[in-house]
Design a protein around this motif. Sequence first.
Motif, short mmCIF file in Angstrom:
data_model
loop_
_atom_site.label_atom_id
_atom_site.label_comp_id
_atom_site.label_asym_id
_atom_site.label_seq_id
_atom_site.Cartn_x
_atom_site.Cartn_y
_atom_site.Cartn_z
N ALA A 1 0.84 -1.19 0.00
CA ALA A 1 0.00 0.00 0.00
C ALA A 1 0.87 1.23 0.00
N ASN A 2 0.31 2.34 -0.45
CA ASN A 2 1.00 3.62 -0.47
C ASN A 2 0.47 4.51 0.63
N PHE A 3 1.41 5.29 1.22
CA PHE A 3 1.05 6.18 2.32
C PHE A 3 1.79 7.49 2.15
N LYS A 4 1.34 8.49 2.89
CA LYS A 4 1.97 9.80 2.86
C LYS A 4 2.88 9.97 4.07
N TRP A 5 4.11 10.42 3.79
CA TRP A 5 5.03 10.81 4.86
C TRP A 5 5.47 12.24 4.56
N GLY A 6 4.86 13.16 5.27
CA GLY A 6 5.04 14.55 4.91
C GLY A 6 4.43 14.78 3.54
N ASN A 7 5.22 15.32 2.60
CA ASN A 7 4.74 15.53 1.23
C ASN A 7 5.20 14.42 0.29
N LEU A 8 5.72 13.33 0.87
CA LEU A 8 6.32 12.28 0.07
C LEU A 8 5.45 11.02 0.08
N ASP A 9 5.32 10.37 -1.08
CA ASP A 9 4.60 9.10 -1.18
C ASP A 9 5.57 7.96 -0.88
N ILE A 10 5.19 7.12 0.08
CA ILE A 10 6.02 5.97 0.44
C ILE A 10 5.18 4.72 0.34
N SER A 11 5.81 3.55 0.35
CA SER A 11 5.09 2.29 0.31
C SER A 11 5.43 1.45 1.53
N TYR A 12 4.51 0.56 1.87
CA TYR A 12 4.72 -0.31 3.03
C TYR A 12 4.26 -1.71 2.66
N SER A 13 5.11 -2.70 2.89
CA SER A 13 4.77 -4.08 2.58
C SER A 13 5.67 -5.01 3.38
N ASN A 14 5.12 -6.05 3.94
CA ASN A 14 5.88 -7.09 4.65
C ASN A 14 6.83 -6.49 5.68
N HIS A 15 6.32 -5.58 6.52
CA HIS A 15 7.06 -4.97 7.63
C HIS A 15 8.15 -4.01 7.17
N VAL A 16 8.18 -3.64 5.88
CA VAL A 16 9.23 -2.78 5.36
C VAL A 16 8.62 -1.50 4.79
N ILE A 17 9.13 -0.35 5.27
CA ILE A 17 8.77 0.94 4.68
C ILE A 17 9.81 1.29 3.63
N THR A 18 9.37 1.58 2.44
CA THR A 18 10.28 1.95 1.36
C THR A 18 10.09 3.43 1.04
N VAL A 19 11.21 4.18 1.13
CA VAL A 19 11.18 5.63 0.90
C VAL A 19 11.92 5.92 -0.40
N PRO A 20 11.24 6.54 -1.38
CA PRO A 20 11.90 6.83 -2.66
C PRO A 20 12.74 8.10 -2.59
N SER A 21 13.37 8.44 -3.69
CA SER A 21 14.14 9.68 -3.76
C SER A 21 13.20 10.88 -3.78
N GLY A 22 13.75 12.04 -3.50
CA GLY A 22 12.93 13.25 -3.47
C GLY A 22 13.43 14.20 -2.41
N SER A 23 12.53 14.98 -1.86
CA SER A 23 12.88 15.90 -0.78
C SER A 23 11.70 16.04 0.15
N VAL A 24 12.01 16.26 1.40
CA VAL A 24 10.97 16.42 2.40
C VAL A 24 11.48 17.43 3.42
N GLY A 25 10.60 18.31 3.87
CA GLY A 25 11.01 19.41 4.74
C GLY A 25 11.10 19.01 6.20
N GLN A 26 9.96 18.98 6.88
CA GLN A 26 9.92 18.64 8.29
C GLN A 26 8.86 17.57 8.52
N PRO A 27 9.16 16.35 8.15
CA PRO A 27 8.16 15.29 8.28
C PRO A 27 8.03 14.84 9.73
#
Length: 650
Positions: A86-112
């Motif tokens: 599934a996809n979720f929001k972390w600050g202004n960034l889209d991340i995914s979560y599956s099988n106990h692992v959070i995957t964070v892609p490239s990009g930029s985030v201010g104060q999450p």
Amino acid sequence: MSQKKKPMRTKTATMFFSVATAISSSLTVNSITAKADPSLPSPAQIKNKQINNTNYANSKLISKEQPNPQKQLQPKIAESTAPSAANFKWGNLDISYSNHVITVPSGSVGQPDSLAHITGINSDDIQEVKFTGQLKIGSASEMFKDLTNLTKITGLENLDTSATSDMRYMFANCQNLTSIAGIDNLQTTKVTNMSFMFAGCSKLASLDLSSFNTANTSYVESMFQDCENLQNIKFSPDFTIAKVDDISHMFSGCSSLTALDLSKFNTSQVKKMIWTFKDCSSLTKLDLSSFDTSNVIDMNGMFNNCSNLKELDLRSFVIDPNIDKGYMLDGLAKLNTLKLGKSTYINDTHLNTPGTWVNIGDRSEDEPQANNKYLSEDLIAHAHNILGDTYIRPGNPITVSYLDTSKRSLAPDISLKGKIGDAYKVTAKPIPGYIVKEVPDNSTGVFTDQPQNIEFIYSADPESNSTITPIKAADVTVYYQDENGNQIAPETVLQGNVGDGYTTGIVEIPDYTLKVRPENATGFFSTEQQSVTYIYAQNNAIPEENDQNSPINSSSNNPSQNGTSTSQTNESQNKHRLNKNGVTENYTIFKSSDSDSDSTNPTLITNNGQEEELPQTGTNERSQIIVLLLGFLSVICSLLASCFSKKKKG
């Protein structure tokens, strides 16, 4: 009448039923349309707040007020279970979560917010965080905080922190994180706040902070607090904390740290060192010689309960006698070396280490001056009188003996010296003709305040007996000196075989009286050279030759003083000879009971280099018996001749 009442009862029942139906309908509507009051915290928020207060309550009491740029955290749904992907929001960034692992892609985030606060993910299920590309981040505050089951962070080197200013609580309370791969790549030149950064990482074993630069850092209090499994920290030369004014609780609770190199720390601006090293119970040595404490106003509990700390160097510490330093030196049970500077006042520090402290003065730890001896409570009471000196707690000397099965010495005893708590290890020495039979259990151990004896037991080597019989021993040299160490009579050299006993005696020296009789006046020959030194004091008058109180008479009247019994004192054992200087030399050599009958005869070597073989035991006795028998026969013959002559005349 009854017919009228019946319609009335029917109407009443109908009315009550209508009211009940209305009430039930109202309750049903409310249960469907009611919304959570956003002003009230969720159960998950309350639980999170309780954990923080429990773990870091003491630290927060001493922390200064710090600006918090973080926005208010959104309540997480602790009971929700994330789908398999599934996809979720972390600050202004889209991340995914599956099988106990959070995957964070490239990009930029201010104060999450913290990754533990993502709506829709149960933080207790997160075991890994993976960064797949370069991520530029403005604030890393609380980034992984409270991910209590996180065990792995992958791709941390992709985190761009070149513009990051805040790293407080970044990994706080990650209780199952054992290592942080890539942390040595973090850029910290603009970070101003590192307080509580690793606090509560109870399984973290090591930290490589070789890239950390604290040029702009102002806050580091409680940075490693309660990292109870942390064994080593590698600091960079740029980790100087030069702008920091509070290092309270910085290493508090790091009970597995065995060493700390803080030589690059610049503490000239520090004002508070409260509980800085509290409960660092595995530290054995702490060199703080680079610390500048001239501005410190509070050292309360600084080294409290560092129970294995043996050496503490405070020579650079400037400690005002009036500042708060209560319990600073409390609970240091194994401390045996305390180095103080000329302005290191340790009054009111609650030093309670057991034992006696002695000062080194202008000597060494092996031979301290020891003109000051204090218990711990007396040492801190004399804080104004002990400045600039080093105090140690010396252990009782350990005696090491090398004995045969009859407990006779085969080699000279050795004495070991050390401080209480210092470790020692002794091994058996090779002795020709003998093999080690017993190695004592206390051949390894630590120095204590009690005397200890270590005895190595040897037995004869059956293979060497056939070829090595007897074994020539090293010389025993007897010296006669005055109280200043000057020789006042020629020395005597005794020779014999290993295991043979020797006995030395005092000599009569004009104008001198024996003052000190050496403990090794009697002993056994061994493989190592031995020295026996008699110390004499000069007289004002020459003692009478027959004076019963003179040393020579007291020695001759009491043979037990030189280690021989009256039955042992005979011509073959005690020798008195006049040398060319008119000085009487007194020596005794006797064979051990188990020496072979054909062993080499003991010899005497004097200062003139002459070597004489001592007579065989029994030679003089046979000569005396023969003379007595001849004399007795002569008397009988004279009597018989006299009687015969009288009868002839009659």
